[in-house]
Design a protein around this motif. Structure first.
Motif, short mmCIF file in Angstrom:
data_model
loop_
_atom_site.label_atom_id
_atom_site.label_comp_id
_atom_site.label_asym_id
_atom_site.label_seq_id
_atom_site.Cartn_x
_atom_site.Cartn_y
_atom_site.Cartn_z
N LEU A 298 12.62 -16.76 27.68
CA LEU A 298 11.16 -17.04 27.12
C LEU A 298 11.42 -17.66 25.67
O LEU A 298 10.55 -17.90 25.04
CB LEU A 298 10.35 -15.82 27.15
CG LEU A 298 9.99 -15.62 28.65
CD1 LEU A 298 9.13 -14.21 28.65
CD2 LEU A 298 9.30 -16.59 29.53
N GLY A 299 12.67 -17.48 24.96
CA GLY A 299 12.81 -18.05 23.67
C GLY A 299 12.27 -16.96 22.56
O GLY A 299 12.21 -17.41 21.50
N PHE A 300 12.48 -15.91 22.94
CA PHE A 300 11.96 -14.63 22.12
C PHE A 300 13.20 -14.34 21.10
O PHE A 300 13.21 -13.65 20.21
CB PHE A 300 11.50 -13.53 22.82
CG PHE A 300 10.27 -13.77 23.31
CD1 PHE A 300 9.44 -14.65 23.15
CD2 PHE A 300 9.96 -12.65 24.45
CE1 PHE A 300 8.09 -14.67 23.71
CE2 PHE A 300 8.60 -12.80 24.98
CZ PHE A 300 7.73 -13.78 24.81
N GLY A 301 14.39 -14.59 21.69
CA GLY A 301 15.65 -14.26 20.85
C GLY A 301 16.11 -13.13 21.80
O GLY A 301 16.13 -13.09 22.86
N ASP A 302 17.43 -12.45 20.89
CA ASP A 302 18.28 -11.75 21.39
C ASP A 302 18.36 -10.36 20.81
O ASP A 302 19.37 -9.86 20.54
CB ASP A 302 19.73 -12.39 21.82
CG ASP A 302 20.60 -11.47 22.44
OD1 ASP A 302 20.05 -10.71 23.39
OD2 ASP A 302 21.82 -11.60 22.54
N THR A 303 17.30 -9.92 20.40
CA THR A 303 17.36 -8.59 19.50
C THR A 303 16.47 -7.57 20.16
O THR A 303 15.86 -7.70 21.48
CB THR A 303 16.75 -8.99 18.13
OG1 THR A 303 15.05 -9.22 18.43
CG2 THR A 303 17.15 -10.03 17.40
N LYS A 304 16.48 -6.25 19.75
CA LYS A 304 15.74 -5.02 20.41
C LYS A 304 14.16 -5.43 20.40
O LYS A 304 13.50 -5.21 21.25
CB LYS A 304 16.12 -3.90 19.59
CG LYS A 304 15.97 -2.72 20.39
CD LYS A 304 16.82 -2.69 21.41
CE LYS A 304 16.57 -1.04 21.98
NZ LYS A 304 17.41 -1.24 23.60
N GLN A 305 13.82 -6.26 19.17
CA GLN A 305 12.41 -6.36 19.16
C GLN A 305 11.95 -7.36 20.18
O GLN A 305 10.95 -7.57 20.74
CB GLN A 305 12.21 -7.30 17.77
CG GLN A 305 10.69 -7.41 17.66
CD GLN A 305 9.59 -6.31 17.57
OE1 GLN A 305 10.08 -5.17 17.43
NE2 GLN A 305 8.48 -6.73 18.14
N SER A 306 12.72 -8.58 20.55
CA SER A 306 12.58 -9.55 21.48
C SER A 306 12.67 -8.96 22.99
O SER A 306 11.69 -9.18 23.66
CB SER A 306 13.55 -10.78 21.33
OG SER A 306 14.89 -10.00 21.73
#
Length: 94
Positions: free
Chosen positions: A63-71
């Motif tokens: 979805l393009g949110f990234g690759d972090t815990k928050q995403s």
């Protein structure tokens, strides 16, 4: 002479193929699928990714949110929102 017939209440109607109305149910599902996808909008994509077995982190990346815990948390929130939207669509259909 008449005799008594005992039926099994757990037996399926129409045999082992899934019942006599299996074809009708498949037709209705096929007709309803595009309407439901249109009503869900972007939520349909999230549900499709979830059904495909992607993890929350993989969904976040798609979805393009990234690759972090928050995403990952954002992806979980998107899944929850998609399930709520699906429940709303089902209520309208009933």
């Amino acid at each position: 002479m008449a005799y008594r017939v005992h039926s099994n209440p757990r037996a399926m109607q129409g045999g082992a193929e899934g019942g006599h109305d299996l074809v009708e149910r498949q037709i209705v599902e096929t007709i309803d699928a595009p309407r439901i996808d249109a009503a869900l909008g972007e939520h349909a994509r999230v549900l499709d990714l979830s059904i495909a077995g992607l993890t929350a982190r993989e969904i976040a990346a798609e979805l393009g949110f990234g690759d972090t815990k928050q995403s990952e948390r954002k992806a979980v929130a998107a899944q929850n929102a998609a399930l709520a939207a699906l429940a709303d669509v089902e209520k309208l259909a009933a």
